[in-house]
Design an enzyme around this catalytic site. Structure first.
Site, PDB file in Angstrom:
ATOM      1  N   LYS A 181       0.866  -1.185   0.000  1.00 16.92           N
ATOM      2  CA  LYS A 181       0.000   0.000   0.000  1.00 16.92           C
ATOM      3  C   LYS A 181       0.906   1.239   0.000  1.00 16.92           C
ATOM      4  O   LYS A 181       1.455   1.620   1.013  1.00 16.92           O
ATOM      5  CB  LYS A 181      -0.890  -0.010   1.245  1.00 16.92           C
ATOM      6  CG  LYS A 181      -1.574   1.334   1.573  1.00 16.92           C
ATOM      7  CD  LYS A 181      -2.548   1.773   0.532  1.00 16.92           C
ATOM      8  CE  LYS A 181      -3.273   3.047   0.962  1.00 16.92           C
ATOM      9  NZ  LYS A 181      -2.368   4.222   1.074  1.00 16.92           N
ATOM     10  N   GLU A 257       8.866   1.294  11.597  1.00 16.43           N
ATOM     11  CA  GLU A 257       9.751   2.463  11.587  1.00 16.43           C
ATOM     12  C   GLU A 257       8.846   3.671  11.749  1.00 16.43           C
ATOM     13  O   GLU A 257       8.146   4.080  10.808  1.00 16.43           O
ATOM     14  CB  GLU A 257      10.552   2.520  10.293  1.00 16.43           C
ATOM     15  CG  GLU A 257      11.744   3.455  10.370  1.00 16.43           C
ATOM     16  CD  GLU A 257      11.481   4.776   9.689  1.00 16.43           C
ATOM     17  OE1 GLU A 257      11.269   5.770  10.427  1.00 16.43           O
ATOM     18  OE2 GLU A 257      11.482   4.832   8.461  1.00 16.43           O
ATOM     19  N   CYS A 291      11.955  11.485   8.635  1.00 14.98           N
ATOM     20  CA  CYS A 291      11.894  11.029  10.024  1.00 14.98           C
ATOM     21  C   CYS A 291      13.254  11.127  10.697  1.00 14.98           C
ATOM     22  O   CYS A 291      13.354  11.166  11.926  1.00 14.98           O
ATOM     23  CB  CYS A 291      11.364   9.603  10.093  1.00 14.98           C
ATOM     24  SG  CYS A 291      12.263   8.446   9.048  1.00 14.98           S
TER      25      CYS A 291
END
Length: 488
Positions: A181, A257, A291
């Site tokens: 996805k 993560e 991130c």
């Protein structure tokens, strides 16, 4: 740059069992360019039934793919690596158009992302085991590694190619089938990745890709199907926690993560010029939407003024614009919500007393642009001291002692990446050991590397991607006891 010839060649449907197809009811959703808000193209908007078709295709292909020779799996990955490099210009252009990062960075991501395919092509043929004698001498212990089974892979919008290859590469190498996805905002790069794998010879059903305006609508059926045996997710901690709860019902293997809030420490013995360059790389890469981005910059007081001045000069001189335009160094943020969030964090900090050295506001005109910003004198009640910014904003806070630096660095629920600039080796290693994070950049603003284990601690996630441990996330250990004849 005219993207029409590239877009006209794109398949924009669902990729299920080796075929491109429309979504149920021919539903579609738009993909927009954040530099100007224009519609790039429309893509398939999957239903729950479409999602179930995808996971069933992965189930049906699993046994045959697991039985495929490791060398064959490795060669597919190596051919895909070569194809990504051959198609790098087109892939990078599409990535910039849908995500916003400068074209040079998109090309860099293609090279970086492709490297995961080369790395895991080499790991595929090195999955080991063991064969030993039991301590009492009565049995032989045969230990092997086997593919965990069908996997659910969910990737974010900020690194649409690299996050895909970092998950798909080890799954292919291990012998696992997948449903993927991609993020709703940046699916087109994933479609080009699929084409490279198909052209490299990946069998039907091994990789199935489903796009949807509702992640819940397609992911929940996968999690509840009883087919998927692993989930790998990159995204927010909030969503990751919910997925882990769903995974618990089926006792699925998980790799997460999640969020980051990276500290960037500059000690009083640091090479200030090197620290400034490291901060620019760690903060401004990907428009600050990473991130691993330096989110909290802590500078020891003796070098704070020099560092702040030089950083403001560097960041303030960066060219803002459409990522496809020549010379652009900072592109737009990905959408209006992200732009508004960054502006709100900066406005709140400035309203509470922070000083703006450069930037500090939205850029007028079309698109979701925010000026590269450096702030000092950050008050303790500023939200951006504790919340991930995800934009081109560098907040600087000073400290006095090493202990204070560690307390500030570790004063968060997150622990993905950290950065430390310090020239004394013993001091550097001692501080690195005390920092609570999965990765530390010592005198460098870049920690990501396909050969290194990527991942965090605390609320930043579970498991590791990349490195020699990356393939283990897609393997299960099996032990077979073999009695020894005539053992006494």
């Amino acid at each position: 740059m005219d993207l029409t010839p590239i877009i006209e060649k794109l398949n924009t449907g669902l990729f299920i069992n080796g075929q491109w197809r429309d979504a149920e009811g021919d539903r579609t959703l738009e993909v927009r360019n954040p530099a100007n808000g224009s519609v790039i193209t429309t893509i398939a908007d999957a239903s729950e039934a479409d999602a179930l078709d995808a996971i069933n295709a992965a189930r049906d292909a699993q046994a045959g793919w697991a039985a495929t020779a490791p060398r064959e799996r490795a060669e597919i990955l190596r051919r895909a690596f070569d194809l990504l490099h051959e198609r790098a210009d087109d892939i990078a252009a599409i990535m910039t158009a849908e995500m916003g990062k400068p074209l040079a960075e998109s090309k860099g991501e293609v090279a970086y992302g492709a490297e995961f395919f080369r790395w895991f092509s080499e790991e595929a043929v090195r999955v080991g085991g063991d064969f030993v004698q039991s301590t009492d001498g009565k049995n032989r212990l045969m230990i092997s590694k086997e593919p965990v089974g069908p996997c659910v892979l969910i990737t974010p919008w900020n690194f649409p190619l690299a996050m895909g290859t970092r998950k798909i590469g080890p799954a292919i190498a291990a012998g696992c089938t997948m449903v993927l996805k991609p993020a709703q905002l940046t699916p087109l790069t994933s479609f080009m990745l699929v084409e490279a794998l198909r052209d490299a010879g990946l069998p039907d059903g091994v990789l199935n890709v489903v796009t949807s305006s509702s992640a819940r609508r397609v992911v929940t059926p996968w999690m509840e199907s009883g087919i998927a045996r692993k989930i790998s997710f990159t995204g927010s901690t909030e969503v990751g926690v919910n997925l882990m709860k769903q995974a618990a019902d089926s006792v699925m293997k998980t790799s997460m993560e999640l969020g980051g809030n990276a500290p960037f420490l500059v000690m009083d013995d640091a090479d200030v010029d090197a620290a400034v360059e490291g901060a620019v790389l760690a903060k401004m890469r990907n428009n600050g939407e990473a991130c691993t981005a330096a989110n909290r910059i802590y500078v020891q007081k003796p070098v704070a003024e020099e560092f702040s001045r030089k950083l403001a000069e560097r960041i303030g001189s960066m060219k803002v614009g459409d990522g496809l335009a020549d010379g652009t160094q900072v592109g737009p943020l990905v959408d209006q919500d992200q732009l508004d969030k960054v502006a709100e964090l900066v406005d709140q900090a400035v309203g509470a007393g922070a000083t703006v050295l450069t930037g500090g506001q939205k850029v007028d005109g079309d698109g979701y642009f925010f000026a590269p910003t450096v702030l000092t004198d950050i008050p303790e009640n500023a939200t951006l001291r504790v919340e991930e910014i995800f934009g081109p904003v560098a907040p600087i806070v000073t400290f006095e002692t090493d202990d204070e630096a560690i307390e500030l660095a570790n004063g968060t629920e997150y622990g993905l990446a950290s950065y430390l600039f310090c020239t004394d080796l013993e001091r550097s290693l001692g501080l690195s050991e005390r920092i609570e994070s999965g990765m530390v950049g010592l005198n460098t603003g870049l920690v990501s590397n396909p050969a290194a284990p990527f991942g965090g601690v605390k609320h930043s996630g579970l498991g590791r991607e990349g490195g020699t441990s990356g393939i283990d996330e897609y393997l299960e250990t099996k032990y077979v006891a073999v009695p020894r004849a005539n053992a006494t």
